[in-house]
Design a protein around this motif. Structure first.
Motif, PDB file in Angstrom:
ATOM      1  N   UNK A 211      28.623 -14.415  -1.379  1.00  0.00           N
ATOM      2  CA  UNK A 211      29.942 -14.436  -0.784  1.00  0.00           C
ATOM      3  C   UNK A 211      30.047 -15.623   0.177  1.00  0.00           C
ATOM      4  N   UNK A 212      30.991 -16.530  -0.072  1.00  0.00           N
ATOM      5  CA  UNK A 212      31.098 -17.738   0.769  1.00  0.00           C
ATOM      6  C   UNK A 212      31.315 -17.432   2.249  1.00  0.00           C
ATOM      7  N   UNK A 213      31.694 -16.208   2.572  1.00  0.00           N
ATOM      8  CA  UNK A 213      31.873 -15.906   3.999  1.00  0.00           C
ATOM      9  C   UNK A 213      30.559 -15.502   4.673  1.00  0.00           C
ATOM     10  N   UNK A 214      29.501 -15.283   3.873  1.00  0.00           N
ATOM     11  CA  UNK A 214      28.187 -14.969   4.457  1.00  0.00           C
ATOM     12  C   UNK A 214      27.496 -16.268   4.893  1.00  0.00           C
ATOM     13  N   UNK A 215      26.478 -16.159   5.763  1.00  0.00           N
ATOM     14  CA  UNK A 215      25.767 -17.366   6.189  1.00  0.00           C
ATOM     15  C   UNK A 215      25.159 -18.102   5.001  1.00  0.00           C
ATOM     16  N   UNK A 216      25.301 -19.418   5.049  1.00  0.00           N
ATOM     17  CA  UNK A 216      24.847 -20.216   3.909  1.00  0.00           C
ATOM     18  C   UNK A 216      23.379 -20.618   4.071  1.00  0.00           C
ATOM     19  N   UNK A 217      22.591 -20.335   3.046  1.00  0.00           N
ATOM     20  CA  UNK A 217      21.182 -20.727   3.041  1.00  0.00           C
ATOM     21  C   UNK A 217      20.935 -21.612   1.822  1.00  0.00           C
ATOM     22  N   UNK A 218      20.330 -22.764   2.045  1.00  0.00           N
ATOM     23  CA  UNK A 218      20.027 -23.666   0.929  1.00  0.00           C
ATOM     24  C   UNK A 218      18.527 -23.740   0.702  1.00  0.00           C
ATOM     25  N   UNK A 219      18.143 -23.570  -0.554  1.00  0.00           N
ATOM     26  CA  UNK A 219      16.739 -23.702  -0.943  1.00  0.00           C
ATOM     27  C   UNK A 219      16.605 -24.958  -1.796  1.00  0.00           C
ATOM     28  N   UNK A 220      15.593 -25.753  -1.490  1.00  0.00           N
ATOM     29  CA  UNK A 220      15.389 -27.001  -2.219  1.00  0.00           C
ATOM     30  C   UNK A 220      13.963 -27.015  -2.763  1.00  0.00           C
ATOM     31  N   UNK A 221      13.815 -27.309  -4.057  1.00  0.00           N
ATOM     32  CA  UNK A 221      12.474 -27.268  -4.649  1.00  0.00           C
ATOM     33  C   UNK A 221      12.096 -28.573  -5.342  1.00  0.00           C
ATOM     34  N   UNK A 222      10.849 -28.985  -5.128  1.00  0.00           N
ATOM     35  CA  UNK A 222      10.313 -30.151  -5.846  1.00  0.00           C
ATOM     36  C   UNK A 222       9.968 -29.724  -7.269  1.00  0.00           C
ATOM     37  N   UNK A 223      10.624 -30.332  -8.235  1.00  0.00           N
ATOM     38  CA  UNK A 223      10.379 -29.974  -9.624  1.00  0.00           C
ATOM     39  C   UNK A 223       9.839 -31.149 -10.422  1.00  0.00           C
ATOM     40  N   UNK A 224       8.661 -31.644 -10.034  1.00  0.00           N
ATOM     41  CA  UNK A 224       8.033 -32.703 -10.831  1.00  0.00           C
ATOM     42  C   UNK A 224       7.264 -32.009 -11.962  1.00  0.00           C
ATOM     43  N   UNK A 225       7.803 -32.144 -13.163  1.00  0.00           N
ATOM     44  CA  UNK A 225       7.269 -31.362 -14.290  1.00  0.00           C
ATOM     45  C   UNK A 225       5.870 -31.824 -14.686  1.00  0.00           C
ATOM     46  N   UNK A 226       5.621 -33.108 -14.511  1.00  0.00           N
ATOM     47  CA  UNK A 226       4.242 -33.598 -14.604  1.00  0.00           C
ATOM     48  C   UNK A 226       4.139 -34.830 -13.723  1.00  0.00           C
ATOM     49  N   UNK A 311      13.067 -35.176  -3.343  1.00  0.00           N
ATOM     50  CA  UNK A 311      13.562 -34.205  -2.365  1.00  0.00           C
ATOM     51  C   UNK A 311      14.594 -34.809  -1.419  1.00  0.00           C
ATOM     52  N   UNK A 312      14.420 -36.098  -1.068  1.00  0.00           N
ATOM     53  CA  UNK A 312      15.287 -36.632   0.000  1.00  0.00           C
ATOM     54  C   UNK A 312      16.751 -36.627  -0.414  1.00  0.00           C
ATOM     55  N   UNK A 313      17.028 -36.954  -1.677  1.00  0.00           N
ATOM     56  CA  UNK A 313      18.429 -36.927  -2.117  1.00  0.00           C
ATOM     57  C   UNK A 313      18.982 -35.496  -2.130  1.00  0.00           C
ATOM     58  N   UNK A 314      18.145 -34.541  -2.547  1.00  0.00           N
ATOM     59  CA  UNK A 314      18.598 -33.143  -2.597  1.00  0.00           C
ATOM     60  C   UNK A 314      18.794 -32.593  -1.180  1.00  0.00           C
ATOM     61  N   UNK A 315      17.907 -32.978  -0.258  1.00  0.00           N
ATOM     62  CA  UNK A 315      18.063 -32.526   1.138  1.00  0.00           C
ATOM     63  C   UNK A 315      19.347 -33.088   1.749  1.00  0.00           C
ATOM     64  N   UNK A 316      19.627 -34.367   1.454  1.00  0.00           N
ATOM     65  CA  UNK A 316      20.865 -34.968   1.952  1.00  0.00           C
ATOM     66  C   UNK A 316      22.067 -34.185   1.422  1.00  0.00           C
ATOM     67  N   UNK A 317      22.041 -33.916   0.109  1.00  0.00           N
ATOM     68  CA  UNK A 317      23.147 -33.172  -0.505  1.00  0.00           C
ATOM     69  C   UNK A 317      23.278 -31.782   0.122  1.00  0.00           C
ATOM     70  N   UNK A 318      22.144 -31.092   0.277  1.00  0.00           N
ATOM     71  CA  UNK A 318      22.176 -29.739   0.849  1.00  0.00           C
ATOM     72  C   UNK A 318      22.799 -29.779   2.244  1.00  0.00           C
ATOM     73  N   UNK A 319      22.431 -30.780   3.036  1.00  0.00           N
ATOM     74  CA  UNK A 319      22.935 -30.888   4.407  1.00  0.00           C
ATOM     75  C   UNK A 319      24.428 -31.162   4.477  1.00  0.00           C
ATOM     76  N   UNK A 320      24.978 -31.776   3.433  1.00  0.00           N
ATOM     77  CA  UNK A 320      26.408 -32.115   3.446  1.00  0.00           C
ATOM     78  C   UNK A 320      27.297 -30.887   3.576  1.00  0.00           C
ATOM     79  N   UNK A 321      26.782 -29.715   3.165  1.00  0.00           N
ATOM     80  CA  UNK A 321      27.599 -28.494   3.235  1.00  0.00           C
ATOM     81  C   UNK A 321      27.359 -27.717   4.537  1.00  0.00           C
ATOM     82  N   UNK A 322      26.637 -28.322   5.469  1.00  0.00           N
ATOM     83  CA  UNK A 322      26.340 -27.672   6.754  1.00  0.00           C
ATOM     84  C   UNK A 322      25.828 -26.243   6.648  1.00  0.00           C
ATOM     85  N   UNK A 323      24.746 -26.020   5.942  1.00  0.00           N
ATOM     86  CA  UNK A 323      24.242 -24.652   5.830  1.00  0.00           C
ATOM     87  C   UNK A 323      23.630 -24.166   7.148  1.00  0.00           C
ATOM     88  N   UNK A 324      23.464 -22.852   7.244  1.00  0.00           N
ATOM     89  CA  UNK A 324      22.848 -22.268   8.429  1.00  0.00           C
ATOM     90  C   UNK A 324      21.354 -22.594   8.463  1.00  0.00           C
TER      91      UNK A 324
END
Ligand code: BES
Ligand code: ZN
Ligand code: ZN
Length: 455
Positions: A211-226, A311-324
């Motif tokens: 629910x967008x009205x709940x606190x926003x939590x962003x999870x970011x994962x390194x997915x280097x397949x090999x 990760x750095x690009x994904x972290x930047x993107x995650x931060x753009x939405x101002x998560x909790x």
């Protein structure tokens, strides 16, 4: 099924401390007395003894515990070794301790069977209450283990996307992905650079749930397949298990599954930066300068320090939405393994209160995680002559810290952030924790989220 709540006949599992053994034996028939003696049962931790009734059937199982026994793993040897059947724990343990033990039972029943069927069928344990929670924990860890154990050839970025999409469908979450050259158009230059040498296109995989009205939590994962290391190619012994370098991605997907199953009141956003760090004429090179999503420029010191780049690009993107809160998981550095070993995840935060919360959650969940310092003076090791920063420190010391400091450049001070640098892999067999892919820090982080957000 490894856990059962059906009303079927079950064999009692009875814990026995060394100092209780004498009084237990005293109460037994002469047959059982002889049996225990002949079996040489001394109630050592990890040992057990099947106790027969008069008809020669198993009446109950006595298992050894000591003061060091962790409830989580107290039943794991039994789950691995008992004959097929239905069992129940008979112990004056608290509800919480019994739940912990049931999780350890479930985790011990795990087998990776994608390429080879096992001939062992796991025994089942009776659980009466809160079995949904227990099953959800076990299923989350199983997902992490399965994803990590799957060889790179069958777990490329597109396969991670398939897994994320299936999760989204199951839980009514939104799934999105940006792949290949679209990553350049949508401004994920570093993720693109790391993955562009491979015929398996890199991609940013996203899930949104809740629910967008709940606190926003962003999870970011390194997915280097090999992780071949890229042009700074890894020596063969260091490349051997690099199928596990998508362990961070596996962790955020497992954690997302757990959050959605147990319906945590948060607005969840998951980012998986998936790429195959391969070698070709199109590989990114040492000395190249990349402009990151944030606009900062980074000079490549070492193509094997690729995790922080995706990760750095994904972290930047995650931060753009101002998560909790932002939490990332990554098999980021060998240096973290030198610091705390392979079985303890190291973590960093940009907020002391969050550190305290993680330590408390770690204690509550019986999962050790250990803080390393985000030591700002080491930031100068990442100074570049021609760009805003280097992707790795040319001097070899403090590698887990300099990696965290690199990531820190891409997270606003005002956003609470924790970074987990873990192995995602058991180098040895322990009860309930077979060699191979492993969830590390996942249950502690789930506890943290429950403490923060569950009403
Ligand atoms: N995936 C590795 C880190 C790793 C290696 C984690 C072994 C766990 C076990 C990562 O991409 C890497 O290669 N890091 C380098 C960084 C260095 C080049 C600055 C490392 O740790 O050696
Ligand atoms: Zn690497
Ligand atoms: Zn890597």
């Amino acid at each position: 099924m490894f856990l059962t709540d059906a009303s079927i006949a079950t064999t009692p599992l009875i814990p026995c401390h060394k100092k209780e053994l004498k009084s237990y034996i005293k109460q037994q028939s002469s047959t059982v007395k002889r049996w225990i003696k002949q079996a040489d049962f001394e109630a050592k931790k990890g040992s057990f003894c099947l106790i027969p009734n008069k008809k020669g059937e198993i009446d109950h199982v006595l298992f050894g515990i000591d003061n060091e026994t962790e409830y989580r793993w107290a039943l794991s040897t039994l789950a691995e070794k008992l004959p097929l059947g239905h069992y129940r724990l008979e112990a004056d343990w608290s509800k919480e301790q019994q739940q912990q033990a049931a999780i350890g039972w479930g985790l011990a029943c795990y087998q990776f069977e994608r390429y080879k069927q096992s001939d062992r069928i796991a025994p089942s344990l009776l659980v009466e209450k809160k079995s949904k929670r227990i099953k959800a924990f076990v299923a989350a860890v199983k997902l992490v283990r399965d994803l990590v154990n799957t060889p790179a050839a069958d777990m490329m970025p597109q396969d991670l996307a398939t897994v994320a999409k299936a999760l989204a469908n199951q839980f009514d979450a939104k799934f999105k992905q940006i792949k290949g050259d679209n990553l350049l158009r949508k401004n994920y230059p570093c993720l693109h650079a790391v993955g562009r040498a491979s015929s398996h296109e890199p991609r940013l995989i996203r899930l949104k749930w809740g629910n967008p009205s709940d606190p926003k939590v962003s999870l970011v994962g390194k997915g280097i397949c090999f992780d071949t290391g890229g042009l700074n190619l890894k020596p063969s012994q260091f490349m051997r298990f690099m199928k596990k370098d998508m362990g961070g991605a596996a962790h955020v997907l497992g954690l997302a599954q757990l959050i959605m199953t147990l319906n945590l009141p948060i607005y969840l956003e998951v980012f998986v930066s998936a790429a195959d760090n391969a070698v070709s004429s199109d590989s990114f090179r040492p000395g190249d300068v990349l402009t990151t999503r944030s606009g900062k420029t980074v000079e490549i010191d070492n193509t094997d320090a690729e995790g922080r780049l995706v990760l750095c690009d994904a972290l930047t993107k995650a931060g753009e939405a101002n998560p909790d809160l932002i939490i990332d998981f990554a098999t980021l550095t060998g240096a973290a393994r030198v610091a705390v070993g392979t079985e303890i995840p190291a973590f960093f935060t940009n907020n002391d209160a969050l550190t305290a919360e993680i330590n408390q959650a770690s204690f509550q969940s019986n999962e050790v995680v250990w803080q390393l310092p985000m030591h700002k003076p080491y930031r100068s090791y990442l100074d570049s002559d021609i760009a805003d920063l280097l992707n790795s420190s040319p001097q070899g010391y403090g590698g887990a810290i300099t990696a965290a400091l690199y990531l820190n450049e891409f997270v606003s001070k005002n956003t609470k952030w924790a970074h987990f640098d873990m192995m995602a892999w058991n180098n040895r067999d322990r009860p309930g924790r077979p060699k191979g892919g492993e969830a590390m820090g996942l249950l502690a982080v789930f506890q943290l989220l429950e403490n923060r957000y569950a009403h």
